[in-house]
Design an enzyme around this catalytic site. Structure first.
Site, mmCIF file in Angstrom:
data_model
loop_
_atom_site.group_PDB
_atom_site.id
_atom_site.type_symbol
_atom_site.label_atom_id
_atom_site.label_comp_id
_atom_site.label_asym_id
_atom_site.label_seq_id
_atom_site.Cartn_x
_atom_site.Cartn_y
_atom_site.Cartn_z
ATOM 1 N N ASP A 86 28.871 0.968 52.135
ATOM 2 C CA ASP A 86 27.593 1.475 51.637
ATOM 3 C C ASP A 86 26.418 0.811 52.343
ATOM 4 O O ASP A 86 26.568 -0.205 53.028
ATOM 5 C CB ASP A 86 27.461 1.196 50.131
ATOM 6 N N TYR A 144 38.193 -6.934 49.914
ATOM 7 C CA TYR A 144 36.743 -7.059 49.771
ATOM 8 C C TYR A 144 36.429 -8.344 49.019
ATOM 9 O O TYR A 144 37.168 -8.739 48.105
ATOM 10 C CB TYR A 144 36.163 -5.881 48.974
#
Length: 278
Positions: A86, A144
């Site tokens: 993002d 992540y």
């Protein structure tokens, strides 16, 4: 000679509008990579041709349609990422691949890209792959890391890369709640795309929550992640840690398959793609 090339790159995503190039030509990681490869291929192909002027080469815009320079068509290479981070999200080891027709060596390609990419994008590794390799379809998992800061001071030099909390969450509550997310589940409640038509079933191998020197790190390892999934899971865990949601509600939130039942979406600046498994 056509080559399928895999790169491992790192980038500071704070000034970019995500990985995937945008129709409005906003600044993206993919766009920067494709622009540099485009310039590299043109200069290689026509390095000895006087009719390709320096001015023409400098005017390459990096838009995402084929372009014409001095009446000759050129196709912009497509760089395929292992994922689509993002806006504001960084990566320590994103994997990507692209197919280009070049006689340049891998070291020459890496050197050229690092020379002309901006200082916040770096090609760390480069490999020649077989024709069937696809960085997204062949990925078996991703890790992540989401970082928060809840210390007594201010993280001056890390402030662009952490979510600064003004109250300390209960770490043990968050760890207990995170246990409900491990394994294979339908994560529709943690998907930011309300119109998602593909499967929202994913497998989370592990979630570790570490605390040290005021920093709280959420480490997620799974076979894949939905749009905003890591940030929504983190936001929900933080809401639990701060007493806004009961820790026992995590099971029902997961079962609801409804985004409105989960917590807030944590800010993007704390998130980093740490590695991709193959």
């Amino acid at each position: 000679m056509k080559k399928n090339i895999k790169i491992i790159l790192s980038y500071d995503g704070t000034r970019f509008f995500g990985w995937e190039h945008q129709k409005n030509k906003a600044l993206t990681i993919q766009g920067k990579l494709e622009n540099v490869l485009y310039r590299m291929l043109i200069k290689e192909e026509y390095k000895d041709e006087p009719f390709i002027s320096k001015e023409s080469l400098n005017d390459i815009t990096g838009s995402f349609d084929d372009q014409r320079i001095n009446g000759i068509d050129f196709k912009i290479p497509t760089v395929i990422g292992a994922g689509r981070t993002d806006a504001g999200v960084s990566a320590r080891a994103m994997a990507a691949n692209f197919i280009i027709d070049t006689e340049m060596s891998l070291s020459e390609i890496k050197g050229y890209m690092n020379k002309y990419l901006p200082d916040d994008i770096a090609i760390d590794e480069i490999y020649l792959m077989d024709d069937n390799f696809h960085s997204r379809f062949n990925a078996k998992g991703k890790t992540y890391i989401y970082t928060c800061y809840a210390g007594e001071s201010k993280p001056i030099f890390d402030r662009k890369y952490v979510n600064i909390l003004y109250a300390k969450p209960d770490i043990e509550k968050m760890r207990r709640a995170a246990a409900f997310l491990k394994g294979e589940h339908d994560f529709k409640s943690f998907c930011g795309n309300s119109h998602m038509k593909k499967s929202t079933i994913r497998r989370i191998y592990s979630i570790d929550i570490e605390e040290k020197d005021g920093y709280i790190r959420f480490i997620y390892h799974g076979n894949g992640f939905l749009q905003n999934m890591v940030r929504i899971m983190t936001g929900t865990l933080l809401d639990i840690g701060l007493g806004k949601i009961e820790e026992g509600d995590m099971e029902s939130i997961l079962a609801a398959k409804n985004r409105k039942k989960a917590g807030h979406t944590a800010m993007p600046q704390g998130l980093m793609l740490y590695s991709v498994d193959y």
